[in-house]
Enzyme design. Structure first.
Site, mmCIF file in Angstrom:
data_model
loop_
_atom_site.group_PDB
_atom_site.id
_atom_site.type_symbol
_atom_site.label_atom_id
_atom_site.label_comp_id
_atom_site.label_asym_id
_atom_site.label_seq_id
_atom_site.Cartn_x
_atom_site.Cartn_y
_atom_site.Cartn_z
ATOM 1 N N LYS A 1 2.741 5.230 -20.273
ATOM 2 C CA LYS A 1 3.394 4.249 -21.145
ATOM 3 C C LYS A 1 3.205 2.842 -20.598
ATOM 4 C CE LYS A 1 7.511 2.511 -21.501
ATOM 5 N NZ LYS A 1 7.090 1.158 -21.895
ATOM 6 N N GLU B 1 7.108 2.087 -7.282
ATOM 7 C CA GLU B 1 6.651 0.841 -6.654
ATOM 8 C C GLU B 1 7.426 -0.258 -7.346
ATOM 9 O OE1 GLU B 1 5.269 -2.505 -6.147
ATOM 10 O OE2 GLU B 1 3.513 -1.877 -7.284
ATOM 11 N N CYS C 1 4.316 -8.350 -7.597
ATOM 12 C CA CYS C 1 5.436 -7.725 -6.877
ATOM 13 C C CYS C 1 5.374 -8.029 -5.378
ATOM 14 C CB CYS C 1 5.486 -6.233 -7.148
ATOM 15 S SG CYS C 1 3.914 -5.452 -6.956
ATOM 16 N N GLU D 1 14.549 -11.258 -6.400
ATOM 17 C CA GLU D 1 13.166 -11.448 -6.844
ATOM 18 C C GLU D 1 13.162 -12.281 -8.130
ATOM 19 O OE1 GLU D 1 11.053 -7.947 -8.337
ATOM 20 O OE2 GLU D 1 9.315 -8.621 -7.198
HETATM 21 P P1 ADP Z 1 10.890 -5.896 -16.559
HETATM 22 O O1 ADP Z 1 12.379 -5.935 -16.411
HETATM 23 O O2 ADP Z 1 10.196 -6.928 -15.801
HETATM 24 O O3 ADP Z 1 10.392 -5.807 -17.962
HETATM 25 P P2 ADP Z 1 10.920 -3.092 -16.035
HETATM 26 O O4 ADP Z 1 10.985 -2.528 -14.681
HETATM 27 O O5 ADP Z 1 12.147 -2.979 -16.869
HETATM 28 O O6 ADP Z 1 10.444 -4.568 -15.861
HETATM 29 O O7 ADP Z 1 9.705 -2.460 -16.844
HETATM 30 C C1 ADP Z 1 8.633 -1.791 -16.282
HETATM 31 C C2 ADP Z 1 8.297 -0.597 -17.146
HETATM 32 O O8 ADP Z 1 9.435 0.259 -17.196
HETATM 33 C C3 ADP Z 1 7.965 -0.924 -18.601
HETATM 34 O O9 ADP Z 1 6.928 -0.051 -19.027
HETATM 35 C C4 ADP Z 1 9.258 -0.616 -19.306
HETATM 36 O O10 ADP Z 1 9.084 -0.285 -20.672
HETATM 37 C C5 ADP Z 1 9.748 0.576 -18.533
HETATM 38 N N1 ADP Z 1 11.197 0.832 -18.656
HETATM 39 C C6 ADP Z 1 12.197 -0.073 -18.807
HETATM 40 N N2 ADP Z 1 13.394 0.548 -18.872
HETATM 41 C C7 ADP Z 1 13.161 1.877 -18.755
HETATM 42 C C8 ADP Z 1 13.990 3.047 -18.734
HETATM 43 N N3 ADP Z 1 15.313 2.978 -18.852
HETATM 44 N N4 ADP Z 1 13.383 4.250 -18.572
HETATM 45 C C9 ADP Z 1 12.048 4.340 -18.430
HETATM 46 N N5 ADP Z 1 11.222 3.285 -18.460
HETATM 47 C C10 ADP Z 1 11.756 2.060 -18.607
#
Ligand code: ADP
Length: 475
Positions: free
Chosen positions: A163, A238, A272, A375
């Site tokens: 995804k 990560e 990161c 961060e």
């Molecule tokens: P940011 O806050 O910078 O957008 P995230 O860590 O939330 O970074 O996003 C990184 C990835 O994790 C994206 O692909 C996002 O869609 C996914 N993501 C965000 N929330 C969830 C969740 N609750 N479960 C699984 N994947 C998630």
């Protein structure tokens, strides 16, 4: 394929705030179909029975196809993410293609061991795929993050549901076409665009998923870990960082300034491992600060298509707003903005609504301030003075994170001593941000669990089975 719930994602150009394209956003039901396809492909003979050398050949073919589409990928990622096209073309694409090539070579070179136990008995180990792997990736390096995940997973014979981040859903769709064209059997790689809270959450908790590999924020990693706990999934995370960079008085000053600059300001600070806390020995603080400020102020900021641009717009308005909020937080806590600290307004009319931010240097901060601990994920750095090696190490380690760290010194003993003492998964000596598919990448503390890339990446995607053999021991 359209999503069952009818949800969509519209990706915006960060330089203009205008839509680029709209794609389907998977629902939990779509995720379930993708996971079931991956499960079916795992045991299907066309993947399971494929000799490892042929698996490597498929990956090599994919790398060749990516090479042929280099400009297309660079254009899409630059457009979607905001990074300058020339960097996407030279850096991201090189990294992405090299990673697939590197792991294609490993496909037929991962073996078990034979272990003699007693004269009548021995054991051997087999390295087997983990199974169905869910891979959830971020938006800062859309294509290359996909290859870091797919490379080792496919080399080890897993099947995948990947995804991409909802902010950058486009380039991975082209990759999906090339995966098909390269000849991977159906169901081996499934790409589902979708929102984190829907598709991501459904993937992380799906009972048929054997492993979750995630790159993104520490906050989301904690949610994913909980979701994955339901069926005790294997996990690689990560996550975030607040990586320190230490400049000792004997450092090559010109080099220290250049690397300190690229270490935080490259990719608009959306890295990161960005070295976002710079500790400079007090004896050289004034000289360093003056040259660093000059370097920060001299870059060209603009849209993705200008060859001379170093810094493009931040990825989304949300990210832009978040970075700006940290300027207020820093000031309210008593820190000083040495340079930057505001939006950047480009001259071009078409870019007036873009998410541009002035590269920013903050001084007079203390270690406990939020700007020193949290961060920011933008072109923002905090400069601190220090007086002794022991103090520099202690303060560098005063963070919940532990991803990267840089040390600048010409003293060989000090370089290795500090490298050993810093709490981080990676250390750069007289450098910053070096990254190579052959070298393990990952963090300690709240910067992650497990390693990607290199041989360590294979360990993350295979499991060891021990087979005990009795050659004649009788009871
Ligand atoms: P940011 O806050 O910078 O957008 P995230 O860590 O939330 O970074 O996003 C990184 C990835 O994790 C994206 O692909 C996002 O869609 C996914 N993501 C965000 N929330 C969830 C969740 N609750 N479960 C699984 N994947 C998630």
């Amino acid at each position: 394929m359209p999503a069952t719930g009818g949800q969509t994602i519209t990706s915006l150009d960060p330089a203009t705030d205008k839509p680029i394209a709209t794609v389907h956003a998977a629902s939990a039901e779509d995720v379930d179909r993708a996971v079931k396809a991956a499960k079916a492909a795992l045991v299907h003979s066309s993947w399971k029975q494929l000799p490892a050398t042929d698996r490597g050949q498929l990956m090599m073919r994919l790398a060749d196809l990516m090479e042929q589409n280099r400009e297309l990928f660079a254009t899409i990622d630059a457009w979607d993410n905001g990074k300058p096209y020339h960097f996407a073309l030279e850096e991201d694409l090189t990294e992405a293609i090299t990673t697939i090539r590197y792991y294609s070579g490993w496909a037929d070179k991962t073996f078990g061991q034979t272990i003699t136990t007693t004269p009548q008995k021995f054991a051997y180990t087999i390295r087997q795929p983990i199974g169905v792997v869910a891979q959830i990736i971020p938006w800062n390096y859309p294509l290359s993050m996909a290859t870091w995940k797919l490379g080792p997973a496919l080399a080890c014979g897993n099947t995948v549901v990947l995804k991409p981040a909802e902010q950058t859903p486009l380039s991975v769709l082209i990759l999906a076409q090339l995966i098909k064209k390269a000849g991977f059997p159906p169901g081996v790689v499934n790409i589902v665009n979708g929102y984190g809270r829907d598709a991501g959450a459904a993937l992380a908790s799906h009972p048929l998923v054997d492993k979750v590999a995630f790159t993104g924020s520490t906050a989301t990693a904690k949610v994913i870990m909980k979701a994955a706990a339901g069926s005790l999934k294997n996990i690689t995370l990560e996550t975030g960082g607040k990586s320190p960079l230490l400049v000792f008085p004997d450092a090559d000053m010109e080099q220290a300034v250049k690397w300190s600059h690229s270490g935080i300001m490259s990719n608009k600070g959306e890295i990161c491992t960005a070295t976002s806390r710079i500790f400079v020995h007090r004896d050289i603080l004034d000289v360093f600060t003056a040259s660093f400020k000059k370097a920060v102020e001299s870059v060209r900021i603009g849209d993705q298509w200008d060859e001379s641009v170093f810094q493009g717009p931040q990825v989304t308005r949300a990210q832009y707003d978040r970075i700006l909020s940290y300027f207020e937080i820093a000031k309210s806590e008593g820190a000083t903005i040495l340079t930057g600290g505001a939006p950047y307004k480009p001259a071009e009319a078409k870019n007036q609504n873009g998410y541009f931010i002035q590269p920013t240097v903050i001084i007079n901060a203390t270690d406990s301030m939020r700007i020193a601990q949290e961060e920011v994920f933008g072109p923002v750095v905090v400069l601190f003075p220090f007086d002794s090696e022991e103090e520099a190490i202690r303060r560098a380690n005063d963070t919940t994170y532990g991803l990267g760290a840089s040390v600048f010194t010409r003293d060989l003993e000090r370089a290795h001593r500090v490298a050993a003492e810093i709490d981080s998964g990676m250390v750069w000596v007289n450098s910053s941000q070096d990254c190579d598919p052959r070298i393990p990448f990952g963090g300690v503390k709240q910067s992650g669990i497990g390693r990607e890339l290199g041989e360590a990446g294979l360990e993350a995607y295979s499991q060891v089975k021990a087979v005990h053999v009795n050659m004649g021991s009788r009871l």
